[in-house]
Design an enzyme around this catalytic site. Structure first.
Site, short mmCIF file in Angstrom:
data_model
loop_
_atom_site.label_atom_id
_atom_site.label_comp_id
_atom_site.label_asym_id
_atom_site.label_seq_id
_atom_site.Cartn_x
_atom_site.Cartn_y
_atom_site.Cartn_z
N GLY A 138 39.06 40.26 33.56
CA GLY A 138 40.14 40.95 34.27
C GLY A 138 41.41 40.12 34.39
N THR A 139 41.26 38.82 34.66
CA THR A 139 42.43 37.97 34.85
C THR A 139 43.28 37.94 33.58
OG1 THR A 139 41.21 36.61 36.42
CG2 THR A 139 43.16 35.61 35.43
N ASN B 247 40.18 44.94 46.06
CA ASN B 247 38.88 44.26 46.05
C ASN B 247 38.43 43.77 47.41
OD1 ASN B 247 41.24 42.68 45.22
ND2 ASN B 247 39.89 40.92 45.42
N THR C 213 37.72 33.74 18.08
CA THR C 213 36.48 34.41 17.64
C THR C 213 35.91 35.25 18.78
OG1 THR C 213 36.06 32.59 16.14
CG2 THR C 213 34.18 34.00 16.66
N CYS D 208 40.30 28.95 54.49
CA CYS D 208 40.86 27.80 55.20
C CYS D 208 41.48 26.84 54.19
CB CYS D 208 39.76 27.07 55.95
SG CYS D 208 39.29 27.94 57.42
#
Ligand code: PLP
Length: 383
Positions: free
Chosen positions: A70-71, A151, A237, A328
């Site tokens: 997805g990225t 998400n 590839t 955090c």
């Protein structure tokens, strides 16, 4: 005993997918670009997989460009819109996945593209009137990049409406459909979208594989250049076994979509009911249900205990895998960028995301509810 309730992060690979991939790994070792028989066998698997996916989406096979997930697909759509299609302005949302947030910021910083953010309604939905206003403001070539389902909180955008609106203004449309591919039917032929991103590991396929859908009228260059693979759109590839795994996952997801959806909705309803009955004051970031909510995700706000990160840590010790609505950094609680963008962030309340799949059972939900009672009773109430 453990319960995996973090399916929006990734899903377990389906046994049928493992088998299909193992068969490829052990029998088809050729390079799809080689012209000899082993190469042709590998190439045939890649092209059969492409046809399988394209057919389920109602599009031509050449519109599917395999990627590493997805990225990469998000980055490719955004960079290509700017580099190859003359886009000078991008309209997106601050609640997008970081793959879109950072890629659009890069387009602004490196290519001087104007970046505009659309507003959201108080329930998290994109304000389509504001989108129309933004589109009407300028004539420069525009890309609208809006995710189909968020998400973290599961809020959904009506892609068909966004597409129609954008076409009125001649804008291109990209959507990060990573959380919805394989979970919702998609008839791309009838939708005005130019790019869509998919990631196999969100639908019980392997990690490191996905695709970018590119409308057949568009010609774009590769984000990754090298050999002439993927019709020059993606050098390197091909991940043959991964691509076969993705196609297998796609077939299973699309052929059994209604059954899976109804199972997951019943699982989610059990969780919502259990939470309401057993944890007074519990609330939800975005509606807990409804047709405009992703049915696999439930983002819960727990009263009084502000430390979501600690809750996730303690739930893990109890065998429950879920994820926090806050992160955090350098000792400071920054909070999730999505919760902040949608104004769901409440520093006095812990937000935890639970996400479900077709493999989630009633026993998983009951285990999680018992663990929640234990964990929240143990958590100190912060001043
Ligand atoms: N977009 C969304 C909405 C996601 O949830 C994810 C996964 O976390 C991604 C993009 C990135 O996908 P991948 O892990 O395949 O790169």
């Amino acid at each position: 005993m453990h319960a995996y309730l973090d399916n929006a992060a990734t899903t377990p690979v389906a046994p049928e997918v493992v088998k299909a991939m193992t068969d490829v790994h052990s029998t088809v070792y050729g390079n799809p670009s080689s012209t000899h028989l082993p190469g042709r066998k590998a190439k045939a698997l890649v092209e059969t997989s492409r046809r399988t996916i394209a057919k389920l989406l109602g599009v031509a096979p050449r519109t599917i460009c395999f990627t590493s997930g997805g990225t990469e697909a998000d980055n490719h759509a955004i960079q290509a819109a700017v580099g190859c299609l003359g886009v000078k302005r991008i309209i997106t949302s601050e609640a997008e996945h970081s793959a879109v947030i950072k890629s659009t910021q890069m387009a602004r910083d490196q290519h001087h593209v104007e970046l505009n953010y659309v507003r959201h309604h108080s329930d998290g939905r994109v304000d389509l009137d504001h989108l129309a206003q933004l589109l009407a403001q300028k004539k420069s070539k525009t890309l609208v990049s809006l995710m189909h389902a968020n998400n973290e909180v599961g809020v959904m955008t009506d892609l068909a409406r966004v597409g129609t609106l954008c076409k009125e203004y001649g804008a291109l449309v990209h959507s990060d459909t990573v959380q919805t591919m394989g979970h919702y039917p998609m008839d791309l032929e009838s939708m005005d979208v130019d790019f869509l991103a998919c990631s196999a590991h969100k639908l019980h396929g392997p990690k490191g594989t996905g695709f970018l859908y590119v409308h057949p009228s568009l010609n774009i260059d590769g984000l990754i250049v090298g050999g002439g693979q993927e019709r020059l759109m993606r050098g390197g590839t091909e991940n043959v076994a991964g691509i076969v795994g993705l196609a297998t996952a796609f077939e299973i997801a699309f052929e059994n979509m209604e059954v899976h959806e109804s199972h997951i909705r019943s699982i989610k309803a059990r969780m919502v009911q259990g939470l309401k009955e057993r944890i007074p004051g519990v609330a939800f970031n975005g509606d807990s249900d409804g047709d405009d909510r992703l049915y696999t995700v439930l983002n819960v706000q727990f009263p009084e205990h502000p430390n979501g990160g600690m809750a996730v840590f303690l739930l893990d010790l109890e065998g429950v895998a879920c994820s926090g609505g806050s992160a955090c950094s350098s000792g400071a609680t920054l909070g999730s960028h999505v919760l902040r963008a949608l104004q769901f962030h409440n520093p006095d309340k812990a937000s935890v995301r639970f996400s479900f799949s077709r493999y989630t059972t009633n026993a998983d939900i009951d285990l999680a509810l018992d663990a929640l009672i234990k964990v929240f009773a143990a958590l100190p109430v912060e001043a």
